[in-house]
Design an enzyme around this catalytic site. Structure first.
Site, PDB file in Angstrom:
ATOM      1  N   ASN A 115     -27.559 -16.757 -39.943  1.00  0.00           N
ATOM      2  CA  ASN A 115     -27.807 -17.695 -38.829  1.00  0.00           C
ATOM      3  C   ASN A 115     -28.131 -16.986 -37.506  1.00  0.00           C
ATOM      4  O   ASN A 115     -28.956 -17.476 -36.744  1.00  0.00           O
ATOM      5  CB  ASN A 115     -26.674 -18.726 -38.665  1.00  0.00           C
ATOM      6  N   ASP A 145     -21.833 -14.850 -46.779  1.00  0.00           N
ATOM      7  CA  ASP A 145     -20.897 -15.843 -46.232  1.00  0.00           C
ATOM      8  C   ASP A 145     -21.229 -17.275 -46.658  1.00  0.00           C
ATOM      9  O   ASP A 145     -20.392 -18.162 -46.547  1.00  0.00           O
ATOM     10  CB  ASP A 145     -20.893 -15.784 -44.700  1.00  0.00           C
ATOM     11  N   MET A 191     -14.295 -11.390 -47.102  1.00  0.00           N
ATOM     12  CA  MET A 191     -15.068 -11.583 -45.869  1.00  0.00           C
ATOM     13  C   MET A 191     -15.382 -13.071 -45.665  1.00  0.00           C
ATOM     14  O   MET A 191     -15.076 -13.900 -46.514  1.00  0.00           O
ATOM     15  CB  MET A 191     -16.347 -10.766 -45.923  1.00  0.00           C
ATOM     16  N   GLY A 192     -16.091 -13.355 -44.571  1.00  0.00           N
ATOM     17  CA  GLY A 192     -16.454 -14.734 -44.247  1.00  0.00           C
ATOM     18  C   GLY A 192     -15.633 -15.171 -43.049  1.00  0.00           C
ATOM     19  O   GLY A 192     -14.598 -15.806 -43.197  1.00  0.00           O
ATOM     20  N   GLU A 248     -10.617 -13.003 -44.210  1.00  0.00           N
ATOM     21  CA  GLU A 248     -10.451 -12.101 -43.057  1.00  0.00           C
ATOM     22  C   GLU A 248     -10.302 -12.896 -41.756  1.00  0.00           C
ATOM     23  O   GLU A 248      -9.772 -12.395 -40.777  1.00  0.00           O
ATOM     24  CB  GLU A 248     -11.677 -11.181 -42.942  1.00  0.00           C
ATOM     25  N   GLN A 304     -17.672  -6.188 -51.709  1.00  0.00           N
ATOM     26  CA  GLN A 304     -18.097  -7.529 -52.138  1.00  0.00           C
ATOM     27  C   GLN A 304     -19.554  -7.802 -51.802  1.00  0.00           C
ATOM     28  O   GLN A 304     -20.155  -8.701 -52.374  1.00  0.00           O
ATOM     29  CB  GLN A 304     -17.196  -8.602 -51.540  1.00  0.00           C
TER      30      GLN A 304
HETATM   31  O1  F6P Z   1     -22.574 -11.144 -41.971  1.00  0.00           O
HETATM   32  C1  F6P Z   1     -21.768 -11.194 -43.059  1.00  0.00           C
HETATM   33  C2  F6P Z   1     -20.534 -10.357 -42.979  1.00  0.00           C
HETATM   34  O2  F6P Z   1     -20.474  -9.714 -44.195  1.00  0.00           O
HETATM   35  C3  F6P Z   1     -19.250 -11.147 -42.644  1.00  0.00           C
HETATM   36  O3  F6P Z   1     -18.659 -11.733 -43.742  1.00  0.00           O
HETATM   37  C4  F6P Z   1     -18.369 -10.102 -42.029  1.00  0.00           C
HETATM   38  O4  F6P Z   1     -17.427 -10.669 -41.158  1.00  0.00           O
HETATM   39  C5  F6P Z   1     -19.361  -9.287 -41.297  1.00  0.00           C
HETATM   40  O5  F6P Z   1     -20.564  -9.354 -41.999  1.00  0.00           O
HETATM   41  C6  F6P Z   1     -18.978  -7.834 -41.136  1.00  0.00           C
HETATM   42  O6  F6P Z   1     -19.976  -7.216 -40.433  1.00  0.00           O
HETATM   43  P1  F6P Z   1     -20.079  -5.659 -40.143  1.00  0.00           P
HETATM   44  O7  F6P Z   1     -20.364  -4.985 -41.440  1.00  0.00           O
HETATM   45  O8  F6P Z   1     -21.212  -5.562 -39.175  1.00  0.00           O
HETATM   46  O9  F6P Z   1     -18.758  -5.257 -39.582  1.00  0.00           O
END
Ligand code: F6P
Length: 412
Positions: A115, A145, A191-192, A248, A304
């Site tokens: 997004n 996500d 994650m998410g 998370e 993941q």
């Molecule tokens: O954009 C998806 C995502 O995988 C989220 O689930 C997670 O919070 C975030 O990216 C982590 O981002 P980065 O790898 O930049 O810390």
């Protein structure tokens, strides 16, 4: 001689294990439709500003390379998290980007992202229309996500869900084997940030040979730590081992992330998102202190989103499909749109590519409906499982070399 018909494609945001399948779909369809050059931005729009790009024909030489790319996790071209300024704030920024696009004879600009990345497509397509530039701007959905609006689901989610459900089964077996004399509590973190699609997918581990996780906590529901403690206490009295899945992004009722309760990182990205990690670790320490039993945290972290060795066939094929559909849509005159996946039927599962106005998608988040979570917010419902199950089906065997999966790597 007329203007050359060139395409440029970039990857943006957190990677997935199938994001390169979309890149392969863009490349193959662009070549089939007679586009001259297909450029790849290195590290998305951020790299393009520094004129960092490659001609993809110097990287992809054969159908075998396309197949390898489809099986290669992480962003082949490199990714970025870069927020474009508003058009009126910094017109020079847009002039610079369009000067680069004009120099490369770009007719179509494709961005594979979530997004936040769709905000880039929205701003660039708006600017092009206002200033009378002819380029077309199309978005290709991507994110583990699964939080993009107006698409049934996002490429990347199915494979992450498959990995998560598989790992949940394996973690449960491991915990059961160890818990003969000692009670153990295992907490898995998915994650998410604001959407619990990934964490809820741990419920798919509940199968004929596995009881599945005991509790599941999504970020959509405020997390009550006292109720959580009571539930764990009751469960561990009845069972030698319990396994709990948490997102998370779970937060206590005052809005603080659970992972912030013990400090944690202060890092914030360009979109203002805090780095989240350590939720399971915090809760494992908390339960060990309160219940005096052995606890363990398992943070699935980047595993993941990069586990292409266990990717879903449905997911890889859909990721490829949406890449191709974006090229076709742009070639037929669309701009300021994102390709979506429409679920045509559940049994047998069938999907098709559709297209939607990116203004309705950018910066929006699709969360898990409240009705797909049980009353006390500690598990997902069967509707949730029915929705995810078709998306994890089938395999896409990696090409194994000397016992390990082979990937396609950018040559600079
Ligand atoms: O954009 C998806 C995502 O995988 C989220 O689930 C997670 O919070 C975030 O990216 C982590 O981002 P980065 O790898 O930049 O810390």
């Amino acid at each position: 001689m007329g203007k050359k018909r060139n395409i440029i494609v970039g990857q943006s945001g957190g990677p997935t294990s199938v994001i390169n399948s979309s890149l392969a779909g863009v490349y193959k369809t662009a070549k089939e439709r007679g586009f001259h050059k297909v450029y790849g931005m290195l590290h998305g729009i951020e790299g393009l500003l520094d004129e960092m790009y490659v001609d993809l024909s110097t990287q992809i030489h054969s159908d075998m390379d396309i197949e390898l790319l489809k099986r290669t996790p992480s962003a082949f071209l490199g990714s970025c998290r870069y927020k474009l300024p508003d058009i009126h704030e910094n017109p020079a920024f847009y002039e610079k980007i369009f000067a680069i696009l004009d120099k490369l004879d770009i007719e179509v600009f494709i961005y594979i992202g979530g997004n936040d990345s769709m905000d880039t497509i929205k701003k660039l397509s708006d600017y092009a229309i206002v200033k009378g530039h002819g380029q077309k701007f199309l978005g290709v959905p991507k994110t583990i996500d699964n939080d993009l609006a107006l698409t049934d689901h996002t490429p990347g989610f199915g494979s992450a869900a498959k990995y998560i459900a598989t790992s949940t089964k394996e973690v449960i077996r491991d915990a059961m084997g160890l818990s003969y004399r000692r009670k153990t509590i295992t907490i898995m973190e998915c994650m998410g940030r604001n959407a619990g699609w990934l964490t809820g997918s741990t419920a798919l581990a509940r199968t004929e040979d596995c009881c599945g996780p005991d509790l599941i906590y999504l970020p959509e529901i405020p997390f009550d730590i006292d109720k959580f403690l009571k539930k764990c206490k009751d469960l561990i009295q009845k069972k030698p081992s319990i396994v709990i899945a948490v997102s998370e992004g779970i937060r206590v009722p005052d809005g603080r992330y659970v992972c912030q309760l013990s400090g944690g990182s202060d890092y914030v990205d360009a979109f203002g998102h805090k780095q989240l990690a350590g939720t399971a670790d915090y809760l494992a320490g908390f339960l060990a202190g309160e219940l005096g039993c052995k606890t363990r945290s398992v943070e699935l972290s980047t595993l993941q989103r990069s586990a292409s060795h266990v990717a879903s066939r449905v997911d890889i094929n859909e990721a490829f499909m949406v890449g191709g559909a974006a090229v076709k849509a742009a070639d037929e005159g669309d701009t300021g749109k994102m390709v979506v996946i429409d679920r045509v039927s559940d049994d047998p599962y069938m999907s098709a590519a559709g297209i939607y106005d990116v203004h309705k998608i950018a910066n929006n988040e699709k969360t898990v409906p409240r009705s797909w979570v049980n009353k006390d917010g500690s598990y997902v419902t069967q509707e949730f499982v029915n929705y995810v199950e078709p998306l994890i089906q089938g395999d896409y065997q990696p090409f194994m070399v000397n016992g390990l999966p082979q990937h396609l790597v950018l040559k600079r």
